[in-house]
Design an enzyme around this catalytic site. Structure first.
Site, short mmCIF file in Angstrom:
data_model
loop_
_atom_site.label_atom_id
_atom_site.label_comp_id
_atom_site.label_asym_id
_atom_site.label_seq_id
_atom_site.Cartn_x
_atom_site.Cartn_y
_atom_site.Cartn_z
CD1 TRP A 171 -7.04 -13.09 8.14
CD2 TRP A 171 -7.28 -11.12 8.34
NE1 TRP A 171 -8.23 -12.71 6.68
CE2 TRP A 171 -8.44 -11.95 7.22
CE3 TRP A 171 -7.77 -9.91 9.41
CZ2 TRP A 171 -9.38 -11.03 6.93
CZ3 TRP A 171 -8.74 -9.41 8.40
CH2 TRP A 171 -9.06 -9.47 7.25
CD GLU A 219 -9.90 -9.06 3.17
OE1 GLU A 219 -9.90 -8.21 3.88
OE2 GLU A 219 -8.54 -8.45 2.43
NE ARG A 258 -3.68 -2.81 0.68
CZ ARG A 258 -3.51 -3.93 1.49
NH1 ARG A 258 -3.07 -3.87 2.52
NH2 ARG A 258 -5.23 -3.99 0.89
CG HIS A 262 -5.47 -8.27 -1.07
ND1 HIS A 262 -5.66 -7.25 -1.16
CD2 HIS A 262 -6.29 -9.18 -0.02
CE1 HIS A 262 -6.87 -7.39 -0.17
NE2 HIS A 262 -6.55 -8.71 0.48
CB THR A 315 0.87 0.53 5.04
OG1 THR A 315 1.34 0.02 4.18
CG2 THR A 315 2.24 0.35 6.10
CD GLU A 316 -5.22 -0.73 4.95
OE1 GLU A 316 -4.29 -1.00 4.69
OE2 GLU A 316 -5.56 -1.83 4.01
CG ASP A 365 -2.92 -6.35 -1.16
OD1 ASP A 365 -4.02 -5.26 -1.79
OD2 ASP A 365 -2.81 -6.30 0.31
C1 TNX Z 1 -7.48 -7.36 5.85
S1 TNX Z 1 -5.47 -9.03 7.27
C2 TNX Z 1 -7.19 -7.66 4.90
C3 TNX Z 1 -5.56 -6.39 4.42
C4 TNX Z 1 -6.38 -4.41 4.59
C5 TNX Z 1 -6.09 -4.58 6.48
C6 TNX Z 1 -6.96 -3.71 7.41
C7 TNX Z 1 -6.19 -9.80 5.23
C8 TNX Z 1 -5.43 -10.81 5.95
N1 TNX Z 1 -6.23 -8.51 5.05
O1 TNX Z 1 -5.58 -6.34 2.94
O2 TNX Z 1 -5.37 -3.77 4.94
O3 TNX Z 1 -7.37 -5.29 6.27
O4 TNX Z 1 -7.23 -3.77 8.52
#
Ligand code: TNX
Length: 534
Positions: free
Chosen positions: A395, A329, A164, A266, A473-474, A193
């Site tokens: 996570w 995601e 990011r 991503h 780090t957004e 990403d």
């Molecule tokens: C979730 S944690 C994400 C990241 C984001 C983060 C922001 C994870 C595996 N994926 O892509 O940056 O939340 O807190």
């Protein structure tokens, strides 16, 4: 009665005194398993010598590191010696030390003796010594003590998202140096990403020529409407030489670098460079916004070939056992719309897109296993089934980690609820500042974390490798801000990962931290001052 009261009082004061002494004279983070304070001190001066029983390359790394640390603190040069009883720092292997990272340290006025099983343990002892240094130009003073120490967990990690926002190599080295000061042994680097690809791949140069650059960046608060963009081209990537240099720098500090190539989601920056790897007949641009993106890789043979080529290069740079393949995601929209994917699901006799995702991960895993590597993935890799040797990084809270441990998978615990350093440090900071992610995650909450959930049996708990703190780090653009969000919360994570539960005590930690941060001040680290004495 009186006697009982005075004995009780004496015991209480005694314990209290020992505590206070430990905080000020021995501000060690993470707190060692056992520390017996002693009167007196060892003084490193121009005559101090180093003595070691083994001249292995690994131990030489430890001694080089100590020599350098001594010179940086005081301009002194330690002498090599083959014998001597006083004024010496002695390294000797010891059968009584069982843990690879364990050590015993005996510091008296005459000598320092470091007992270790492997060079990793000897290095941890050196980091403890450094935390005890009080120095000026001519001498370094170290308070006498008997210390016995080993970690609770084998994995103590920090992740930095360089996708990011990009951070310069020199800063990454400074960061690694600080992590190792706190006995953190794994640096996870999130290399791609939707918003950027940051690792040079020689076979596919468009990754760095196109994928590493975005035309602008979303700024302001994530709730801002309309959305605000800065209009500035942004990007950068690390050459393979730079990454090898980072790996070597980490290796000299006994830190393993775990590279993450996040797939199949991503992936928008990757697709901007090689659009043929998507499911649609279209082009993409490197994303300028945050959040979860729908543009994911298509499970075509061409994609797997591409990924194998990429990983072939990745593994020549990162010699560690683990490669992180992301897996988080992954919206299924594109796979649902794709005739190819739907046919593949039928052909492979899969139930749905979740099983297709697990097919995707397994193919890449099989390839990496054939190269002698093991994979780590975010907890989504559990969806649709896993092969046996993947490690799960939990996570979304602890659920994924618990499920994985029950299935017999190794687990790294990095629940966002306790371990996300991109979250605000206090509710006050949240009110005052406009840009950070999520809720408040104060240092005491980080400290309170226990990576072994109550719901696991003793057998299942063995699969928990340890904790990890993640810095996305957004909303973090500069090294100064990385430092602010990381320290001292990473110190709390380090103690979660290292210190035995019975030795954990938040107030005691804070007292040690107050003295310990003098080192961070000296290193000009922009650490957060919340909770510290000003
Ligand atoms: C979730 S944690 C994400 C990241 C984001 C983060 C922001 C994870 C595996 N994926 O892509 O940056 O939340 O807190």
């Amino acid at each position: 009665m009186k006697k009982i009261i005075s004995i009780t009082l004496a015991v209480f004061l005694g314990i209290h005194f020992v505590h206070a002494v430990e905080d000020v004279r021995y501000p060690i983070i993470p707190r060692p398993v056992k520390l017996i304070p002693k009167v007196g001190e060892f003084v490193i001066n121009a005559n101090t010598k180093i003595l070691s029983d083994k001249k292995t390359i690994e131990l030489k790394k430890v001694i080089d590191f100590l020599e350098e640390a001594v010179t940086v603190s005081s301009h002194l040069r330690l002498l090599d010696a083959s014998s001597g009883n006083t004024g010496v720092i002695v390294f000797e292997t010891d059968a009584g030390v069982e843990n690879e990272e364990g050590y015993k340290l005996s510091i008296s006025e005459q000598r320092i003796v470091v007992k270790y099983k492997t060079a990793r343990g000897a290095f941890m002892a050196v980091q403890t010594l450094r935390q005890l240094f009080t120095s000026n130009d001519k001498v370094i003073v170290i308070p006498a003590a008997e210390i016995e120490d080993y970690p609770r967990f084998v994995h103590r990690g920090v992740m930095l998202d360089v996708a990011r926002h990009y951070f310069p190599v020199d800063f990454i080295k400074k960061y690694i140096d600080l992590l190792s000061y706190y006995k953190i042994n794994t640096f996870h680097i999130h290399l791609n990403d939707d918003q950027g690809w940051r690792i040079e791949i020689k076979k596919y140069p468009k990754l760095q020529e196109i994928g590493a650059w975005r035309k602008e960046t979303r700024v302001g608060h994530r709730n801002d409407k309309p959305e605000i963009y800065d209009g500035k081209r942004y990007g950068g990537y690390y050459t393979q030489e730079e990454l090898k240099d980072i790996v070597a720098y980490a290796d000299a500090r006994f830190i393993t670098v775990v590279p993450e190539i996040d797939i199949p989601g991503h992936a928008q920056a990757l697709l901007a460079a090689y659009p043929q790897l998507g499911c649609q007949d279209t082009t993409y641009e490197v994303s300028t916004d945050w959040g979860v993106h729908k543009e994911i890789l298509c499970p075509k043979e061409e994609t797997f070939q591409f990924l194998e080529d990429v990983f072939d290069e990745v593994i020549t740079i990162f010699p560690g056992k683990y490669i992180h393949i992301g897996g988080d995601e992954v919206p299924k929209d594109r796979w649902k719309e794709s005739v190819f994917c739907q046919q593949l699901i039928k052909q492979l006799n899969l139930k749905d897109e979740h099983e297709l995702q697990s097919y995707f991960i397994r193919r890449v895993e099989k390839f990496l296993n054939s190269k002698g590597k093991s994979i780590i993935g975010w907890d989504e890799i559990l969806e649709g089934g896993l092969t046996h040797n993947a490690t799960v990084m939990s996570w979304r809270g602890e659920k994924g980690g618990i499920a994985a441990a029950k299935l017999g998978h190794n687990v790294i615990m990095s629940p966002n609820t306790f371990m996300y350093l991109d979250y605000y440090q206090t509710t006050e900071q949240r009110r005052r500042e406009s840009v950070a992610n999520g809720r408040a995650l104060p240092i005491d909450k980080v400290y309170s974390y226990n990576p072994v959930p109550d719901s696991l049996s003793t057998e299942e708990a063995k699969y928990i490798l340890g904790p990890q703190a993640n810095l996305w780090t957004e909303y973090i653009k500069t090294p100064e801000r990385v430092e602010l969000m990381t320290f001292p919360r990473a110190c709390a994570m380090a103690e979660v990962g290292w210190t035995a539960l019975v030795r954990k005590d938040y107030n005691d930690f804070l007292n040690r931290l107050n003295t310990n941060v003098k080192y961070l001040e000296k290193q000009k680290v922009n650490f957060a001052k919340y909770n510290l004495q000003q």
